[in-house]
Design an enzyme around this catalytic site. Structure first.
Site, PDB file in Angstrom:
ATOM      1  N   ASP A  84      66.256  45.903   9.192  1.00 49.55           N
ATOM      2  CA  ASP A  84      65.810  44.972   8.539  1.00 49.55           C
ATOM      3  C   ASP A  84      66.676  44.100   7.613  1.00 49.55           C
ATOM      4  O   ASP A  84      67.806  44.846   7.350  1.00 49.55           O
ATOM      5  CB  ASP A  84      64.458  45.380   7.662  1.00 49.55           C
ATOM      6  CG  ASP A  84      63.476  44.213   7.465  1.00 49.55           C
ATOM      7  OD1 ASP A  84      63.882  43.162   7.587  1.00 49.55           O
ATOM      8  OD2 ASP A  84      62.679  44.841   6.945  1.00 49.55           O
ATOM      9  N   ALA A 190      54.412  40.862   6.034  1.00 51.51           N
ATOM     10  CA  ALA A 190      53.537  40.527   4.981  1.00 51.51           C
ATOM     11  C   ALA A 190      52.334  41.199   4.821  1.00 51.51           C
ATOM     12  O   ALA A 190      51.222  40.503   4.283  1.00 51.51           O
ATOM     13  CB  ALA A 190      53.760  39.248   4.028  1.00 51.51           C
ATOM     14  N   CYS A 273      45.335  69.449  11.234  1.00 50.30           N
ATOM     15  CA  CYS A 273      45.566  69.112  12.896  1.00 50.30           C
ATOM     16  C   CYS A 273      46.040  70.180  13.499  1.00 50.30           C
ATOM     17  O   CYS A 273      46.050  71.140  13.066  1.00 50.30           O
ATOM     18  CB  CYS A 273      46.183  67.640  12.960  1.00 50.30           C
ATOM     19  SG  CYS A 273      47.932  67.866  13.054  1.00 50.30           S
ATOM     20  N   CYS A 275      49.226  70.333  15.035  1.00 48.62           N
ATOM     21  CA  CYS A 275      50.810  70.090  15.195  1.00 48.62           C
ATOM     22  C   CYS A 275      51.307  71.315  14.974  1.00 48.62           C
ATOM     23  O   CYS A 275      50.629  72.395  14.366  1.00 48.62           O
ATOM     24  CB  CYS A 275      51.155  68.747  14.455  1.00 48.62           C
ATOM     25  SG  CYS A 275      51.494  69.147  12.455  1.00 48.62           S
ATOM     26  N   CYS A 278      51.042  72.224  11.253  1.00 49.22           N
ATOM     27  CA  CYS A 278      49.710  72.670  10.971  1.00 49.22           C
ATOM     28  C   CYS A 278      49.138  73.976  11.550  1.00 49.22           C
ATOM     29  O   CYS A 278      48.400  74.814  10.964  1.00 49.22           O
ATOM     30  CB  CYS A 278      48.693  71.497  11.378  1.00 49.22           C
ATOM     31  SG  CYS A 278      48.586  70.096  10.233  1.00 49.22           S
TER      32      CYS A 278
HETATM   33  N1  GUN Z   1      58.617  44.977   6.002  1.00 49.05           N
HETATM   34  C1  GUN Z   1      57.184  45.057   5.972  1.00 49.05           C
HETATM   35  N2  GUN Z   1      56.836  43.690   5.763  1.00 49.05           N
HETATM   36  C2  GUN Z   1      58.214  42.832   5.848  1.00 49.05           C
HETATM   37  C3  GUN Z   1      58.011  41.316   5.979  1.00 49.05           C
HETATM   38  O1  GUN Z   1      57.199  40.442   5.679  1.00 49.05           O
HETATM   39  N3  GUN Z   1      59.320  40.991   6.343  1.00 49.05           N
HETATM   40  C4  GUN Z   1      60.436  41.617   6.387  1.00 49.05           C
HETATM   41  N4  GUN Z   1      61.599  41.311   6.885  1.00 49.05           N
HETATM   42  N5  GUN Z   1      60.462  43.160   6.516  1.00 49.05           N
HETATM   43  C5  GUN Z   1      58.859  43.848   6.161  1.00 49.05           C
HETATM   44 ZN    ZN Z   2      49.549  68.532  11.530  1.00 52.47          ZN
END
Ligand code: GUN
Ligand code: ZN
Length: 660
Positions: A84, A190, A273, A275, A278
């Site tokens: 990101d 978003a 759970c 897993c 757990c």
């Molecule tokens: N991570 C969570 N939401 C967003 C977003 O709207 N844009 C980017 N680039 N990373 C994110």
């Molecule tokens: Zn678990």
């Protein structure tokens, strides 16, 4: 490169190729913190991860290390890594000291597989002018990133994020602009604040309005959606990838993720759970641990649960039971149920993507099931069907209905003016939930027979039946309603029909095969396929129709036992080709593909020039060249939109080709 292998609704099992390997979708990318990662996510089944290029860039030591050894070595993950861009930091701190080009350069330099441009994650419900202003910047940066990457000849695959806040016009505009620019993956951004507010119905609007404007041939990533409770719903809307920082963020806050919601450690009396964590620890042991150890164990549970859900979703797509899973998941919270009900408003879009037949039966789990694609598709068929003069409505018997109709049918009540019934021009239909009106000749085809609903009827379903009846009844001269239906569906009483004793359903093979062919291939198909002398062969064991031959003992069609749809043979394909005009039922392939199709080889999407818009996945279709010469016939793996959009992968499993 991305291909679809199996479909269920808008959900798809895909293969995403990256420089560091192939990823099966739907999948979850755990967020890796470049500095303080303490869990090795490979141990939990992670095939792809996401980390933040900006966090690396912003730390001198990490930056140098990443530039030297690459991001894979830096975070010790040697499969595909997505990065990101720092947009999220931008949205939180209002500013980042990196430019769009710099972030692209840097992601290439550290050998990220999939990079992201510097989009602006615009908050929900903000002023529309602000959302629009932000969106212009997001789009400009996306375009710039793509041009820059292409100019530099970088290997980096590119994300471009759909923004537009909670304005559907902006989401649609953004998605279609980005689609036109042709990126490798499409995140939807978003949505995290909406998740935190439980505004899941808004997320449905955003995803559906984005996805329908994005290319089908590219994976979509619901950014920041890390709660397993939401995965099934998101996959059913066409999302292929998720990322999760939630597994660690929730753990740091002593919260357990589950598909039933989130549990706070302090409220738990039992481990939640099955897993490994757990099963191994008691709740008291976890509660009495030091924070660091406890966080790590809860994070591990969170990963186990999240990947288990991803596997379950993929299994559901393989079986064709994705919507059943979604209906189950959406009942864990009223706001999720609200979101699922919202999804029902997008049924026309979902119907286009839903395969015509599936391995699993349709389960009715509440009146929301009536808004599913399968129901809508059937009701539309009933609306369009040519109608006989009169209609007889029967109650539901054991399936298949037509084989279980009692000899004596009780009384009938009349809707309409006439009192003489014309048994030579009468449609016979069963009234049942969820498919409402089922013509008896069609009672064995998918999903009209392959469905299960509770015997007790809820008000929502009764309401739907009443509404549909009031739409269909006026199309007939007179409608006779069996007495048994009156109470079940609160039907207003009319007078008893004087000829009730005369009303009998006469089963007839020819009527049945014609009705099925018309339903499956379109009006006129039955007459085209079964014109002239025919012979019907039935199974000795089940008594069901298996093969239908012409007068010279050539098979015209076979009937598939599992769903009673017809599979064409050469003769059947020729007959439909002759009667139906181009483009009906056709997929047109180019001249490169012609010899392979004639040999009976499968058709790849990239060879397809055109196709009938009504084609859905699993349809039996005709393959032709540009002159409309019949080259072969087969079963589709994709719908019209998908086969037109994909440039890799199979579109049609050819059954047979016609040699020249
Ligand atoms: N991570 C969570 N939401 C967003 C977003 O709207 N844009 C980017 N680039 N990373 C994110
Ligand atoms: Zn678990």
């Amino acid at each position: 490169m991305f291909q679809i292998k199996v479909k269920d609704g808008r959900g798809r099992i895909g293969k995403l190729e990256t420089p560091h390997g192939v990823v099966t979708t739907p999948n979850l990318m755990p967020v890796i913190h470049p500095r303080k990662q303490s869990i090795d996510v490979k141990d939990f089944g992670a095939e792809i991860v996401i980390t933040n290029a900006y966090l690396i860039y912003n730390n001198q030591e990490l930056k140098e290390k990443a530039e030297n050894i690459g991001v894979h070595e830096l975070i010790n993950f040697h499969g595909p890594v997505m990065t990101d861009s720092g947009s999220f930091q931008l949205s939180v701190y209002g500013d980042v000291d990196i430019t769009n080009e710099e972030v692209i350069d840097f992601q290439e330099k550290i050998k990220s597989d999939i990079g992201t441009s510097l989009d602006i994650p615009t908050a929900p419900y903000i002023d529309e002018e602000i959302a629009e202003r932000d969106l212009k910047i997001t789009l400009k940066r996306a375009k710039e990133a793509k041009e820059y990457r292409d100019k530099k000849g970088y290997d980096l695959l590119l994300n471009s994020v759909v923004q537009g806040s909670t304005y559907m016009n902006l989401r649609e505009y953004c998605a279609s602009e980005l689609a036109y620019l042709d990126f490798d993956l499409y995140p939807i951004g978003a949505v995290v604040p909406l998740m935190e507010m439980y505004h899941y119905d808004k997320i449905v609007d955003i995803v559906m309005n984005s996805v329908r404007n994005l290319p089908d041939s590219k994976p979509r990533h619901l950014m920041g959606a890390g709660h397993p409770m939401l995965f099934a719903l998101a996959v059913a809307m066409g999302c292929d990838l998720f990322d999760s920082a939630a597994y660690i963020l929730y753990a740091e806050d002593d919260r357990f993720l589950t598909t039933r919601g989130t549990y706070k450690l302090k409220d738990l009396n039992e481990m939640p759970c099955s897993c490994e964590i757990c099963s191994k620890y008691t709740i008291d042991e976890i509660k009495s641990m030091e924070k660091e150890e406890r966080t790590k164990l809860i994070a591990q549970h969170n990963l186990y649960v999240s990947f288990a859900e991803i596997r379950l979703i993929r299994q559901a797509i393989y079986e064709g039971s994705l919507m059943e899973l979604v209906e189950e998941r959406c009942r864990v919270h009223p706001q999720l149920l609200n979101a699922y009900r919202r999804l029902g408003e997008y049924v026309d879009d979902l119907e286009i993507y839903d395969p015509r037949t599936k391995k699993s039966a349709f389960f009715y789990t509440g009146s929301e099931s009536l808004k599913r694609a399968e129901v809508k598709r059937h009701l539309n068929k009933i609306r369009e069907m040519p109608k006989k003069r009169d209609l007889v409505l029967l109650p539901s018997y054991r399936k298949p209905y037509s084989k279980n109709i009692p000899k004596k049918l009780e009384n009938f009540y009349v809707y309409g003016d006439e009192t003489d019934i014309d048994l030579n021009s009468t449609d016979f239909m069963v009234v049942d939930i969820p498919f409402t009106l089922i013509p008896l000749d069609l009672d064995e085809i998918y999903p009209l027979s392959q469905n299960i609903a509770p015997k007790s009827k809820d008000l929502g379903a009764i309401d739907e039946v009443q509404n549909f009846l009031s739409e269909i009844i006026p199309k007939y001269n007179q409608v006779l309603i069996n007495e048994k239906l009156i109470d079940d569906y609160n039907i207003e009483l009319y007078k008893i029909h004087p000829q009730s004793d005369l009303i009998k359903y006469k089963y007839n093979d020819i009527d049945k095969i014609i009705a099925i062919a018309n339903y499956q291939f379109g009006e006129g198909a039955g007459q085209a396929l079964f014109n002239g002398k025919i012979k019907i062969e039935k199974s000795k064991n089940t008594g069901k129709i298996r093969h239908i031959y012409d007068g010279e003992n050539n098979i015209i069609v076979n009937m598939r036992a599992s769903d009673s749809f017809f599979i064409l043979s050469k003769e059947g394909a020729k007959r439909l080709h002759k009667v139906f005009e181009y483009p009906k039922l056709r997929v047109v392939v180019n001249s490169d593909s012609e010899p392979f199709t004639r040999e009976g080889k499968s058709v790849f999407s990239k060879f397809i020039l055109e196709s009938d818009e009504n084609i859905r996945a699993t349809d039996e279709i005709l393959i032709v060249n540009e002159k409309d010469d019949l080259l072969g016939f087969g079963k589709t793996l994709l719908n019209h939109n998908e086969m037109m959009d994909f440039k890799v992968g199979q579109a049609i499993k050819t059954r047979k080709g016609f040699k020249e």
